[in-house]
Write a protein that holds these residues in place. Sequence first.
Motif, PDB file in Angstrom:
ATOM      1  N   MET A   7       0.852  -1.197   0.000  1.00 10.02           N
ATOM      2  CA  MET A   7       0.000   0.000   0.000  1.00 10.02           C
ATOM      3  C   MET A   7       0.886   1.244   0.000  1.00 10.02           C
ATOM      4  O   MET A   7       2.041   1.208   0.416  1.00 10.02           O
ATOM      5  N   ASN A   8       0.313   2.358  -0.427  1.00 11.83           N
ATOM      6  CA  ASN A   8       1.070   3.616  -0.498  1.00 11.83           C
ATOM      7  C   ASN A   8       0.113   4.797  -0.375  1.00 11.83           C
ATOM      8  O   ASN A   8      -1.035   4.711  -0.814  1.00 11.83           O
ATOM      9  N   GLY A   9       0.601   5.866   0.233  1.00 10.38           N
ATOM     10  CA  GLY A   9      -0.197   7.087   0.340  1.00 10.38           C
ATOM     11  C   GLY A   9       0.581   8.140   1.113  1.00 10.38           C
ATOM     12  O   GLY A   9       1.706   7.890   1.557  1.00 10.38           O
ATOM     13  N   ILE A  10      -0.027   9.304   1.260  1.00 11.03           N
ATOM     14  CA  ILE A  10       0.677  10.392   1.966  1.00 11.03           C
ATOM     15  C   ILE A  10       0.376  10.410   3.461  1.00 11.03           C
ATOM     16  O   ILE A  10       1.012  11.145   4.203  1.00 11.03           O
ATOM     17  N   GLU A  11      -0.574   9.611   3.902  1.00 10.62           N
ATOM     18  CA  GLU A  11      -0.959   9.639   5.313  1.00 10.62           C
ATOM     19  C   GLU A  11       0.109   8.965   6.177  1.00 10.62           C
ATOM     20  O   GLU A  11       0.775   8.027   5.726  1.00 10.62           O
ATOM     21  N   PRO A  12       0.237   9.408   7.445  1.00  5.08           N
ATOM     22  CA  PRO A  12       1.152   8.720   8.364  1.00  5.08           C
ATOM     23  C   PRO A  12       0.687   7.269   8.562  1.00  5.08           C
ATOM     24  O   PRO A  12      -0.523   6.999   8.498  1.00  5.08           O
ATOM     25  N   PRO A  13       1.641   6.345   8.796  1.00  6.74           N
ATOM     26  CA  PRO A  13       1.289   4.924   8.904  1.00  6.74           C
ATOM     27  C   PRO A  13       0.167   4.648   9.893  1.00  6.74           C
ATOM     28  O   PRO A  13      -0.689   3.778   9.639  1.00  6.74           O
TER      29      PRO A  13
ATOM     30  N   VAL B 289       1.932  -4.405   3.398  1.00 12.31           N
ATOM     31  CA  VAL B 289       2.854  -3.431   3.995  1.00 12.31           C
ATOM     32  C   VAL B 289       2.482  -2.055   3.437  1.00 12.31           C
ATOM     33  O   VAL B 289       1.813  -1.947   2.404  1.00 12.31           O
ATOM     34  N   TYR B 290       2.933  -1.024   4.140  1.00 10.04           N
ATOM     35  CA  TYR B 290       2.570   0.343   3.730  1.00 10.04           C
ATOM     36  C   TYR B 290       3.827   1.189   3.580  1.00 10.04           C
ATOM     37  O   TYR B 290       4.719   1.145   4.423  1.00 10.04           O
ATOM     38  N   SER B 291       3.896   1.969   2.504  1.00  9.77           N
ATOM     39  CA  SER B 291       4.995   2.908   2.290  1.00  9.77           C
ATOM     40  C   SER B 291       4.429   4.304   2.050  1.00  9.77           C
ATOM     41  O   SER B 291       3.469   4.467   1.298  1.00  9.77           O
TER      42      SER B 291
END
Length: 260
Positions: free
Chosen positions: A33-39, A58-60
């Motif tokens: 996953m990816n985005g501008i939000e904090p984890p 996982v998130y980046s």
Amino acid sequence: MTDIKTAVVTGSSSGIGLGIAKGLASAGMNVVMNGIEPPGEVEAARKALETQHGIRAVYSRANMMTPEGPKELIAFAEESFGRVDVLVNNAGIQFVSPIEDFPDDKWQAIINLNLSAAFYTTKTAVSGMKARGWGRIINIASAHGLVASPFKSAYVAAKHGILGLTKTAALEAAEHGVTVNAICPGYVWTPLVEKQIPDTAKARGMTEEQVKRDVLLAAQPTKQFATVDEMADLAVFLCSDGAKSITGAALPVDGGWTAH
Ligand code: NAD
């Protein structure tokens, strides 16, 4: 080697990207996953993918607006799961203004995120797909990749551009088991659409209700917003063997908008 595929979905903390991440997870893929939000803000959604679908997610927070961010994201995916099999270029923003007032920095930001990011992720991920003889690249364009609307110069330019990138990448990858396609949604009810309503109302001198009825859905013959789940279902189909001869295509999911 494991048969579990890895999917990278840019801009998947919200809206269409999150819906596609859920769809690919339900098809048994590990998801980046990816985005501008904090984890912390994305943790519940990330965990839900794992618990509901039995895959790993996982998130980046890599910033897709820069040339480095897309490369970081693909490197993170390869570190996490060893490879990238499916790449969905979805992250996008909108800004609405007449051309003569359109801020230069907004133009550049939209071109960077809605167009250049897909070039950088594709450039970084496609050689691994070709080497393994299988890959799927799905670019989330828009009906605005096929037709224009006033006051959306940067968005329309970027979305037309990504269809050119889609066709070129499809031709280059065609003999390697890698397909490259664009989904062209009409209006889908997500935060991106909701956020542009006040600016469109201002630019056109309308109420927000008039914008929904007479601007957004005016061109969508079904008079209904498309859904995130419909986008996810198409993305999952494009990843299936049944879709292996579909490449270089711009696929409208727009309630008939571009049939006009
Ligand atoms: P959204 O606003 O709900 O989500 C946007 C996503 O992009 C979020 O996950 C956000 O974190 C991410 N993002 C924003 N800036 C980023 C950056 N710099 N780096 C990394 N990630 C970033 O948007 P949405 O409506 O789901 O739209 C997703 C895509 O679908 C966009 O490309 C949009 O142009 C396209 N699209 C949407 C519609 C619609 O009606 N919603 C119609 C046609 C096309």
